[in-house]
Each structure stands twice: as structure tokens, then as C-alpha cells.
Design a protein around this motif. Structure first.
Motif, PDB file in Angstrom:
ATOM      1  N   TYR A  53       0.845  -1.186   0.000  1.00  0.00           N
ATOM      2  CA  TYR A  53       0.000   0.000   0.000  1.00  0.00           C
ATOM      3  C   TYR A  53       0.882   1.237   0.000  1.00  0.00           C
ATOM      4  O   TYR A  53       2.003   1.217   0.480  1.00  0.00           O
ATOM      5  CB  TYR A  53      -0.900   0.010   1.247  1.00  0.00           C
ATOM      6  CG  TYR A  53      -1.692  -1.254   1.379  1.00  0.00           C
ATOM      7  CD1 TYR A  53      -2.928  -1.376   0.763  1.00  0.00           C
ATOM      8  CD2 TYR A  53      -1.187  -2.346   2.084  1.00  0.00           C
ATOM      9  CE1 TYR A  53      -3.643  -2.558   0.855  1.00  0.00           C
ATOM     10  CE2 TYR A  53      -1.900  -3.526   2.173  1.00  0.00           C
ATOM     11  CZ  TYR A  53      -3.125  -3.625   1.558  1.00  0.00           C
ATOM     12  OH  TYR A  53      -3.830  -4.783   1.635  1.00  0.00           O
ATOM     13  N   ALA A  54       0.335   2.312  -0.530  1.00  0.00           N
ATOM     14  CA  ALA A  54       1.027   3.597  -0.507  1.00  0.00           C
ATOM     15  C   ALA A  54       0.012   4.681  -0.190  1.00  0.00           C
ATOM     16  O   ALA A  54      -1.198   4.489  -0.337  1.00  0.00           O
ATOM     17  CB  ALA A  54       1.701   3.879  -1.846  1.00  0.00           C
TER      18      ALA A  54
ATOM     19  N   THR B 134       3.466   8.053  -2.031  1.00  0.00           N
ATOM     20  CA  THR B 134       4.539   8.141  -1.059  1.00  0.00           C
ATOM     21  C   THR B 134       4.349   7.055   0.000  1.00  0.00           C
ATOM     22  O   THR B 134       3.272   6.480   0.128  1.00  0.00           O
ATOM     23  CB  THR B 134       4.578   9.544  -0.410  1.00  0.00           C
ATOM     24  OG1 THR B 134       5.708   9.646   0.449  1.00  0.00           O
ATOM     25  CG2 THR B 134       3.321   9.851   0.378  1.00  0.00           C
ATOM     26  N   ARG B 135       5.402   6.748   0.706  1.00  0.00           N
ATOM     27  CA  ARG B 135       5.371   5.900   1.908  1.00  0.00           C
ATOM     28  C   ARG B 135       4.859   4.477   1.678  1.00  0.00           C
ATOM     29  O   ARG B 135       3.983   3.988   2.378  1.00  0.00           O
ATOM     30  CB  ARG B 135       4.557   6.569   3.004  1.00  0.00           C
ATOM     31  CG  ARG B 135       4.789   8.051   3.257  1.00  0.00           C
ATOM     32  CD  ARG B 135       6.002   8.437   4.048  1.00  0.00           C
ATOM     33  NE  ARG B 135       6.244   7.708   5.249  1.00  0.00           N
ATOM     34  CZ  ARG B 135       5.873   8.062   6.472  1.00  0.00           C
ATOM     35  NH1 ARG B 135       5.198   9.154   6.679  1.00  0.00           N
ATOM     36  NH2 ARG B 135       6.199   7.320   7.501  1.00  0.00           N
TER      37      ARG B 135
ATOM     38  N   ALA C  36      -1.127   7.771   6.178  1.00  0.00           N
ATOM     39  CA  ALA C  36      -2.062   8.704   5.538  1.00  0.00           C
ATOM     40  C   ALA C  36      -2.573   9.719   6.555  1.00  0.00           C
ATOM     41  O   ALA C  36      -2.658  10.914   6.258  1.00  0.00           O
ATOM     42  CB  ALA C  36      -3.222   7.938   4.899  1.00  0.00           C
ATOM     43  N   ALA C  37      -2.904   9.253   7.748  1.00  0.00           N
ATOM     44  CA  ALA C  37      -3.361  10.167   8.799  1.00  0.00           C
ATOM     45  C   ALA C  37      -2.262  11.174   9.144  1.00  0.00           C
ATOM     46  O   ALA C  37      -2.528  12.370   9.320  1.00  0.00           O
ATOM     47  CB  ALA C  37      -3.781   9.382  10.043  1.00  0.00           C
TER      48      ALA C  37
ATOM     49  N   TYR D 104       5.116   1.132  -7.584  1.00  0.00           N
ATOM     50  CA  TYR D 104       5.394   2.288  -6.734  1.00  0.00           C
ATOM     51  C   TYR D 104       6.741   2.921  -7.104  1.00  0.00           C
ATOM     52  O   TYR D 104       6.841   4.132  -7.281  1.00  0.00           O
ATOM     53  CB  TYR D 104       5.383   1.864  -5.266  1.00  0.00           C
ATOM     54  CG  TYR D 104       5.856   2.928  -4.322  1.00  0.00           C
ATOM     55  CD1 TYR D 104       4.999   3.958  -3.929  1.00  0.00           C
ATOM     56  CD2 TYR D 104       7.149   2.919  -3.821  1.00  0.00           C
ATOM     57  CE1 TYR D 104       5.429   4.940  -3.053  1.00  0.00           C
ATOM     58  CE2 TYR D 104       7.587   3.898  -2.948  1.00  0.00           C
ATOM     59  CZ  TYR D 104       6.725   4.915  -2.567  1.00  0.00           C
ATOM     60  OH  TYR D 104       7.163   5.885  -1.710  1.00  0.00           O
ATOM     61  N   LEU D 105       7.754   2.090  -7.241  1.00  0.00           N
ATOM     62  CA  LEU D 105       9.091   2.597  -7.549  1.00  0.00           C
ATOM     63  C   LEU D 105       9.179   3.225  -8.937  1.00  0.00           C
ATOM     64  O   LEU D 105       9.930   4.175  -9.149  1.00  0.00           O
ATOM     65  CB  LEU D 105      10.127   1.480  -7.412  1.00  0.00           C
ATOM     66  CG  LEU D 105      10.361   0.966  -6.000  1.00  0.00           C
ATOM     67  CD1 LEU D 105      11.246  -0.265  -6.026  1.00  0.00           C
ATOM     68  CD2 LEU D 105      10.956   2.054  -5.118  1.00  0.00           C
TER      69      LEU D 105
END
Length: 110
Positions: free
Chosen positions: A16-17, A35-36, A48-49, A75-76
Motif C-alpha cells: 500500500y502507498a 509516497t510511503r 495517511a493520517a 510504486y518505484l
């Protein structure tokens, strides 16, 4: 010792991102970036929070901060400032298809 870009094998698959959607003042369109990345849905929701709290006091805020299912390679390889409507959305986590998400703006309470 591994280089800076090294990640454990468990992070190579699905995960997940955090997706940030932004208004583009130049074109009037909406773009996004991710991100993340994490393999943990709970960790992604916490991230996300955190992103929402980070952006809340600023003069420029994302239109939406959501968690999306995405694999590590996608993602990358994902571009910053992406306008592609076929990119991962929060729809699967809400039990929707991508086309359903477009009609409800991806919000669970719409």
C-alpha cells in the motif's frame, strides 16, 4: 552492509502507498503522486493520517490523501505529478471498481 536503496525481500511484493491528489494550477487538472510504500495496510492508514496532519496547516493542501493498493515495483516506477486516471486508487479498498470510484469521487460517504 547494504546501500541506501536496499529494501528487505518482504517489501518487494504487494502493499500500500499513500496517494496525494493535487490541483494543477497550470492546466486546471488533478495530478497525483504516491509516497510511503508499506506491505501493511494498518501502517499505510497511519501514514495517511500523518500526511493529513502534516498538510492541514499549510497554505497548499492536497485535494485528497488516500491509501491505495499498489505493488512495490509499480510504486518505484511511478512518475511524480502523474495525470494518468488508470493509476491505483482507493477503490479496491472500498469494494469498488475504478469506474465506480470515479462516479463517487472515491469517497466512502458520497
Amino acid at each position: 552492509m547494504h546501500g541506501i536503496g536496499w529494501t528487505p525481500a518482504r517489501d518487494q511484493g504487494d502493499g500500500y502507498a499513500v496517494r496525494l491528489d493535487w490541483a494543477d494550477a497550470r492546466s486546471g487538472r488533478v495530478f497525483h503522486d504516491f509516497t510511503r510504500f508499506t506491505p501493511s495496510l494498518l501502517r499505510a492508514e497511519r501514514r495517511a493520517a500523518s500526511a493529513r496532519r502534516f498538510w492541514a496547516p499549510g497554505p497548499v493542501r492536497p485535494l485528497a490523501v488516500t491509501v491505495v493498493p499498489i505493488d512495490r515495483l509499480a510504486y518505484l516506477e511511478h512518475d511524480r505529478e502523474c495525470f494518468d486516471a488508470t493509476c491505483p486508487t482507493t477503490a479496491p479498498l472500498l469494494g469498488l471498481t475504478a469506474s465506480d470510484a470515479e462516479t463517487t469521487a472515491g469517497h466512502p460517504h458520497s
